[in-house]
Design an enzyme around this catalytic site. Structure first.
Site, PDB file in Angstrom:
ATOM      1  N   HIS A  66      30.275  64.400  -2.828  1.00 46.96           N
ATOM      2  CA  HIS A  66      30.866  63.432  -1.906  1.00 46.96           C
ATOM      3  C   HIS A  66      31.960  64.056  -1.051  1.00 46.96           C
ATOM      4  O   HIS A  66      32.895  63.346  -0.645  1.00 46.96           O
ATOM      5  CB  HIS A  66      31.433  62.244  -2.684  1.00 46.96           C
ATOM      6  CG  HIS A  66      30.393  61.451  -3.407  1.00 46.96           C
ATOM      7  ND1 HIS A  66      29.504  60.624  -2.756  1.00 46.96           N
ATOM      8  CD2 HIS A  66      30.081  61.375  -4.728  1.00 46.96           C
ATOM      9  CE1 HIS A  66      28.703  60.061  -3.634  1.00 46.96           C
ATOM     10  NE2 HIS A  66      29.024  60.500  -4.834  1.00 46.96           N
TER      11      HIS A  66
ATOM     12  N   HIS B 227      31.518  67.408 -10.151  1.00 43.06           N
ATOM     13  CA  HIS B 227      30.651  66.291  -9.789  1.00 43.06           C
ATOM     14  C   HIS B 227      31.017  65.714  -8.421  1.00 43.06           C
ATOM     15  O   HIS B 227      30.146  65.545  -7.560  1.00 43.06           O
ATOM     16  CB  HIS B 227      30.745  65.199 -10.848  1.00 43.06           C
ATOM     17  CG  HIS B 227      29.825  64.050 -10.584  1.00 43.06           C
ATOM     18  ND1 HIS B 227      28.506  64.048 -10.981  1.00 43.06           N
ATOM     19  CD2 HIS B 227      30.015  62.872  -9.926  1.00 43.06           C
ATOM     20  CE1 HIS B 227      27.938  62.921 -10.600  1.00 43.06           C
ATOM     21  NE2 HIS B 227      28.837  62.190  -9.952  1.00 43.06           N
TER      22      HIS B 227
ATOM     23  N   LYS C 243      19.082  63.508  -1.478  1.00 42.16           N
ATOM     24  CA  LYS C 243      20.028  62.474  -1.903  1.00 42.16           C
ATOM     25  C   LYS C 243      19.883  61.333  -0.905  1.00 42.16           C
ATOM     26  O   LYS C 243      20.317  61.454   0.249  1.00 42.16           O
ATOM     27  CB  LYS C 243      21.460  62.990  -1.946  1.00 42.16           C
ATOM     28  CG  LYS C 243      22.443  61.972  -2.529  1.00 42.16           C
ATOM     29  CD  LYS C 243      23.833  62.581  -2.717  1.00 42.16           C
ATOM     30  CE  LYS C 243      24.810  61.565  -3.283  1.00 42.16           C
ATOM     31  NZ  LYS C 243      24.585  61.237  -4.688  1.00 42.16           N
TER      32      LYS C 243
END
Length: 288
Positions: free
Chosen positions: A178, A162, A227
């Site tokens: 990220h 994730h 995103k």
């Protein structure tokens, strides 16, 4: 005591994180090891409809930088996942070996040794290196179910997938993702379309990021999905981010945590999923 604009950094955590920053010998140097081209800023509600960046975010990243042992071990993990949530992951013996190799490499760094020392002294992790490595594996690589409705025993996600690889949800959302190394490699392969940067929340400090900023909020398209808001450290080593998020997780810092790291006012957000690490990422508040 809260600062201007409600900024109230945790002093103890800020001290720990600044120590990690100083120990990050593998962190890359802007305009030497890599070069960014931020171009124009955008905003969340744009959602990529107006492309404010005709060129890629990264002009270059030196191949020598990506050959550092921890970087190389990290890159080997990025193709180990089915990124759509709801699709059960299958972990091969080779992938387990790669996960273990990554942990071995990062534990050779001062950043991770310091993280281990801090956590073991507080009684949060085993004091022996082998036990700490096992806890790192469970935290970052042990699979769990992120999506409801899956068959019993199936798992579709992990903390590492994730945070560092990124996932897609229902073909309409990009979640996680990220990490700047993953961004660079996906962009280089034509899988990411950078749409522009988003100004940090400001409290009277510098509002405009520049091409040497090492914490940036981005908008981008990945796997045909935008995103609208995604933040990432830039140039930091994999071990720095693993150490930072691991410390916050084990200290029970679920939610936003305001910190001062070098010249940055930062919010490190950690989300728990039961006793699992659901997500962790930085948010740029301001830059001196």
């Amino acid at each position: 005591m809260a600062g201007k604009g409600g900024f109230n950094p945790d002093r103890e955590l800020s001290e720990i994180c600044n120590k990690l920053w100083g120990l990050d010998e593998n962190r890359l140097e802007p305009d030497k090891d890599y070069k960014m081209n931020l171009q124009r800023y955008t905003h969340y509600h744009n959602k990529g409809e107006v492309d404010q960046a005709k060129d890629p975010l990264f002009t270059f990243v030196t191949e020598e930088a990506l050959q550092k042992p921890t970087f190389k071990a990290f890159v080997a993990l990025l193709d180990n996942y089915a990124t759509e949530t709801g699709v059960a992951e299958e972990v091969t013996a080779q992938e387990i070996k790669e996960n273990q190799m990554f942990i071995d490499r990062i534990m050779e760094t001062e950043v991770m040794r310091y993280a281990h020392k801090q956590l073991s002294e507080k009684g949060k992790v085993p004091p022996d290196v082998r036990g700490f490595k096992h806890s790192l594996y469970d935290l970052w690589f042990k699979l769990y179910r992120r999506t409801r409705g899956m068959e019993r025993g199936e798992a579709d996600s992990s903390g590492f997938e994730h945070v560092f690889v990124g996932e897609t949800k229902g073909g309409t959302d990009v979640i996680g993702f990220h990490n700047w190394i993953q961004f660079y490699l996906q962009e280089k392969r034509g899988h990411v379309d950078y749409k522009g940067w988003i100004p940090p929340r400001t409290r009277g400090k510098k509002r405009v990021a520049d091409n040497t900023s090492q914490l940036v909020t981005l908008q981008f398209k990945w796997k045909d999905t935008v995103k609208p808001l995604g933040s990432s450290f830039i140039g930091t080593s994999p071990e720095f981010e693993i150490a930072l998020y691991t410390i916050l997780y084990h200290l029970g810092k679920n939610g936003p945590n305001q910190l001062e790291i070098e010249d940055y006012d930062v919010e490190i957000v950690v989300h728990f999923m039961g006793n699992k690490l659901g997500s962790s990422y930085p948010v740029a508040l301001a830059q001196a």
